[in-house]
Structures are given as C-alpha cells and as structure tokens.
Design an enzyme around this catalytic site. Structure first.
Site, PDB file in Angstrom:
ATOM      1  N   ARG A  60      10.636  -0.737  12.650  1.00  0.00           N
ATOM      2  CA  ARG A  60       9.365  -0.536  13.206  1.00  0.00           C
ATOM      3  C   ARG A  60       9.043  -1.669  14.354  1.00  0.00           C
ATOM      4  O   ARG A  60       9.489  -2.787  14.157  1.00  0.00           O
ATOM      5  CB  ARG A  60       8.454  -0.886  11.809  1.00  0.00           C
ATOM      6  CG  ARG A  60       8.023   0.572  11.176  1.00  0.00           C
ATOM      7  CD  ARG A  60       7.139   0.272  10.107  1.00  0.00           C
ATOM      8  NE  ARG A  60       5.891  -0.298  10.113  1.00  0.00           N
ATOM      9  CZ  ARG A  60       4.825  -0.443   9.452  1.00  0.00           C
ATOM     10  NH1 ARG A  60       4.988  -0.076   8.327  1.00  0.00           N
ATOM     11  NH2 ARG A  60       3.691  -1.176   9.878  1.00  0.00           N
TER      12      ARG A  60
ATOM     13  N   ARG B 247      -9.924   1.651   7.974  1.00  0.00           N
ATOM     14  CA  ARG B 247      -9.765   0.578   8.424  1.00  0.00           C
ATOM     15  C   ARG B 247     -10.845  -0.363   9.113  1.00  0.00           C
ATOM     16  O   ARG B 247     -10.801  -1.334   9.374  1.00  0.00           O
ATOM     17  CB  ARG B 247      -8.409   0.518   9.299  1.00  0.00           C
ATOM     18  CG  ARG B 247      -7.345  -0.112   8.751  1.00  0.00           C
ATOM     19  CD  ARG B 247      -6.019   0.182   9.550  1.00  0.00           C
ATOM     20  NE  ARG B 247      -4.999  -0.454   9.386  1.00  0.00           N
ATOM     21  CZ  ARG B 247      -3.770  -0.245   8.921  1.00  0.00           C
ATOM     22  NH1 ARG B 247      -3.580   0.835   8.110  1.00  0.00           N
ATOM     23  NH2 ARG B 247      -2.819  -1.268   8.676  1.00  0.00           N
TER      24      ARG B 247
ATOM     25  N   ARG C 135      11.784  -6.517   5.247  1.00  0.00           N
ATOM     26  CA  ARG C 135      11.742  -4.979   5.998  1.00  0.00           C
ATOM     27  C   ARG C 135      12.099  -4.522   7.114  1.00  0.00           C
ATOM     28  O   ARG C 135      12.739  -3.907   7.459  1.00  0.00           O
ATOM     29  CB  ARG C 135      10.379  -4.418   5.241  1.00  0.00           C
ATOM     30  CG  ARG C 135      10.331  -2.993   5.660  1.00  0.00           C
ATOM     31  CD  ARG C 135       8.901  -2.225   5.597  1.00  0.00           C
ATOM     32  NE  ARG C 135       8.005  -2.776   6.351  1.00  0.00           N
ATOM     33  CZ  ARG C 135       6.867  -2.579   6.370  1.00  0.00           C
ATOM     34  NH1 ARG C 135       6.303  -1.755   5.541  1.00  0.00           N
ATOM     35  NH2 ARG C 135       5.850  -3.133   7.300  1.00  0.00           N
TER      36      ARG C 135
ATOM     37  N   ARG D  33      -1.489  -8.458  13.230  1.00  0.00           N
ATOM     38  CA  ARG D  33      -1.820  -7.403  12.306  1.00  0.00           C
ATOM     39  C   ARG D  33      -2.847  -7.958  11.298  1.00  0.00           C
ATOM     40  O   ARG D  33      -3.584  -7.532  10.720  1.00  0.00           O
ATOM     41  CB  ARG D  33      -0.688  -6.813  11.484  1.00  0.00           C
ATOM     42  CG  ARG D  33       0.062  -5.655  12.507  1.00  0.00           C
ATOM     43  CD  ARG D  33       1.491  -5.439  12.244  1.00  0.00           C
ATOM     44  NE  ARG D  33       1.672  -4.956  10.982  1.00  0.00           N
ATOM     45  CZ  ARG D  33       2.686  -4.681  10.247  1.00  0.00           C
ATOM     46  NH1 ARG D  33       3.884  -5.187  10.971  1.00  0.00           N
ATOM     47  NH2 ARG D  33       2.929  -4.163   9.187  1.00  0.00           N
TER      48      ARG D  33
ATOM     49  N   LYS E 299       0.778  -1.333  -0.028  1.00  0.00           N
ATOM     50  CA  LYS E 299      -0.085   0.103   0.013  1.00  0.00           C
ATOM     51  C   LYS E 299       0.826   1.281   0.094  1.00  0.00           C
ATOM     52  O   LYS E 299       0.693   2.081  -0.697  1.00  0.00           O
ATOM     53  CB  LYS E 299      -0.897   0.190   1.306  1.00  0.00           C
ATOM     54  CG  LYS E 299      -1.612  -1.286   1.284  1.00  0.00           C
ATOM     55  CD  LYS E 299      -2.774  -1.082   2.446  1.00  0.00           C
ATOM     56  CE  LYS E 299      -2.138  -1.136   3.943  1.00  0.00           C
ATOM     57  NZ  LYS E 299      -1.623  -2.290   4.435  1.00  0.00           N
TER      58      LYS E 299
END
Ligand code: AP5
Length: 191
Positions: free
Chosen positions: A129, A84, A123, A140, A9
């Site tokens: 993060r 969301r 990532r 998630r 996204k």
C-alpha cells in the site's frame, strides 16, 4: 466500523462478515481496486490516497449507493471505514431509508497511537500500500481526527455508538463485537 488507520476495522469486518453473512463494504478496498485496475476513476483518485487525504464525498457515495442497490436482498451490511464525513453519514441514512433500512450499530475501535504506528509500519512490509508509511500515516491520522471524529457525536446522539477497546487481541476484540451484534439482532427480533 470506524477508527483510526490501523485500528483493525478491516480485520474485524472480515470476521463479522464471515460469522453473520453480512456484505462487507470497504471503501478503501473499493478505491484500491479502481487504482489497481487503472480505471479512469482510479487514476483520478490515486493522488488523494497516496497523500492520505479523503477522496471527494460524491465519488464514495456513488460507489456505496451502487453497492447497496446491487445487494438489496442481503441480510445486512458491514461498512468498513465508511462513512468518514458528516455528509457521507447523512446521505447514507437517506439511501438506506429509501430501502427501508438503517444503520443499527456503530463501532469505534480505540487504539493508542504508538500501537497504530506499530501495526501500520508492520503491515507495510507486505501490504504494497502506497499509504503505509510513517509520513502518510501521520496525515491519515490528522485527517481522521479532523474529518471523521465528528461522526462520534453524530452517532452518539443517535445512541448507536459503541466504543471498543482495540488494544485487545484480534479474537478478544471480535468476541466483544460478536456479542454486541448478537444482542442487537435479538432486540430487533423482539421489537
Ligand atoms: P482505508 O483502506 O479505509 O484505510 P484506513 O482507514 O487508514 O485503515 P487501514 O486499512 O489502514 O486500517 P484498519 O483499521 O482497517 O486496520 P487493519 O484491520 O487493516 O482507507 C485508505 C484511504 O482510502 C483513505 O486514506 C482515503 O484516502 C480513502 N478512503 C477510504 N474510505 C474513504 C471514504 N469513506 N471517504 C473518503 N476517502 C476514503 O489492521 C492493520 C494491521 O494491524 C494489520 O496488519 C492487522 O493484521 C493488524 N491488527 C489488526 N487488529 C489487531 C489487533 N487487535 N492486535 C494486533 N494487530 C492487529
């Protein structure tokens, strides 16, 4: 732009924003900025993000409303990872309608779970993060299925949803998105 964690996204939203000049609004980025700046709201929200839970609707909607109101003269917005929840979607329609605007297209980026894990763990080596690890990723993904997937029907009924094969290369996905947006802009001009 909606899709599970790691579906691309953010990557695609940046490319769309560069190409079409739309304002890129990523609630994830906005929330991480609050946390990094150690603001009052950031400290309050950190625990949600660290666990992979959604932050309360009211907080996100307030942030979005303010961002829209600051950019009323822009040619368009690309909402990245927002809305969301159904509540976020309904309130966004209301905010946009007050400004004589609306959501035109909703892209759902489809990517296999195995590939999502590969991308997010890949990532994690550089992202810094706190939610880029396999345990939080699994939550998630569960939260996405439970809270965000219902938006699929919401936008299908509005005939706005377009499913995109997110397993293609970054440029391959972008080429499809670009064509869809160009067609939409053209048909809006012709109306
Ligand atoms: P958010 O930041 O939105 O995270 P997310 O939805 O989990 O998505 P990601 O950022 O992990 O992935 P992405 O789909 O953007 O993929 P990306 O382009 O980065 O939200 C984080 C948290 O904030 C939430 O858990 C929640 O707590 C909170 N939050 C956010 N919005 C909220 C809201 N509206 N309401 C309530 N809470 C909210 O790509 C991932 C990786 O894959 C990158 O390394 C990239 O280079 C690579 N990649 C991308 N595309 C491809 C491709 N086609 N091929 C190969 N690799 C690719």
């Amino acid at each position: 732009m909606f899709g599970p964690p790691g579906s691309g996204k953010g990557t695609q939203s940046v490319k769309i924003s560069d190409k079409f000049g739309f304002i890129h609004i990523s609630t994830g980025d906005m929330l991480r900025e609050e946390i990094n700046n150690k603001t009052e709201i950031g400290l309050e929200l950190k625990s949600y993000i660290d666990k992979g839970e959604l932050v309360p609707d009211e907080t996100v909607i307030k942030m979005i409303a303010s961002k829209i109101n600051q950019n009323l003269s822009s040619t368009g917005f690309i909402f990245d990872g927002y809305p969301r929840t159904i509540k976020q979607a309904i309130l966004t329609d209301e905010i946009l309608a007050k400004n004589n605007s609306k959501i035109n297209l909703v892209f759902s980026i489809d990517v296999d779970e195995e590939e999502l894990i590969k991308r997010v763990t890949g990532r994690a080596t550089t992202s810094n993060r706190t939610d880029d690890n396999i345990t939080v990723f699994q939550n998630r993904l569960e939260v996405y299925k439970k809270m965000t997937l219902p938006l699929f029907d919401f936008y299908s009924h509005q005939k706005k949803l377009i499913r995109i094969n997110g397993m293609l290369t970054v440029d391959g996905v972008f080429s499809i998105l670009k064509d869809e947006i160009e067609n939409c802009l053209l048909s809006n001009i012709q109306k």
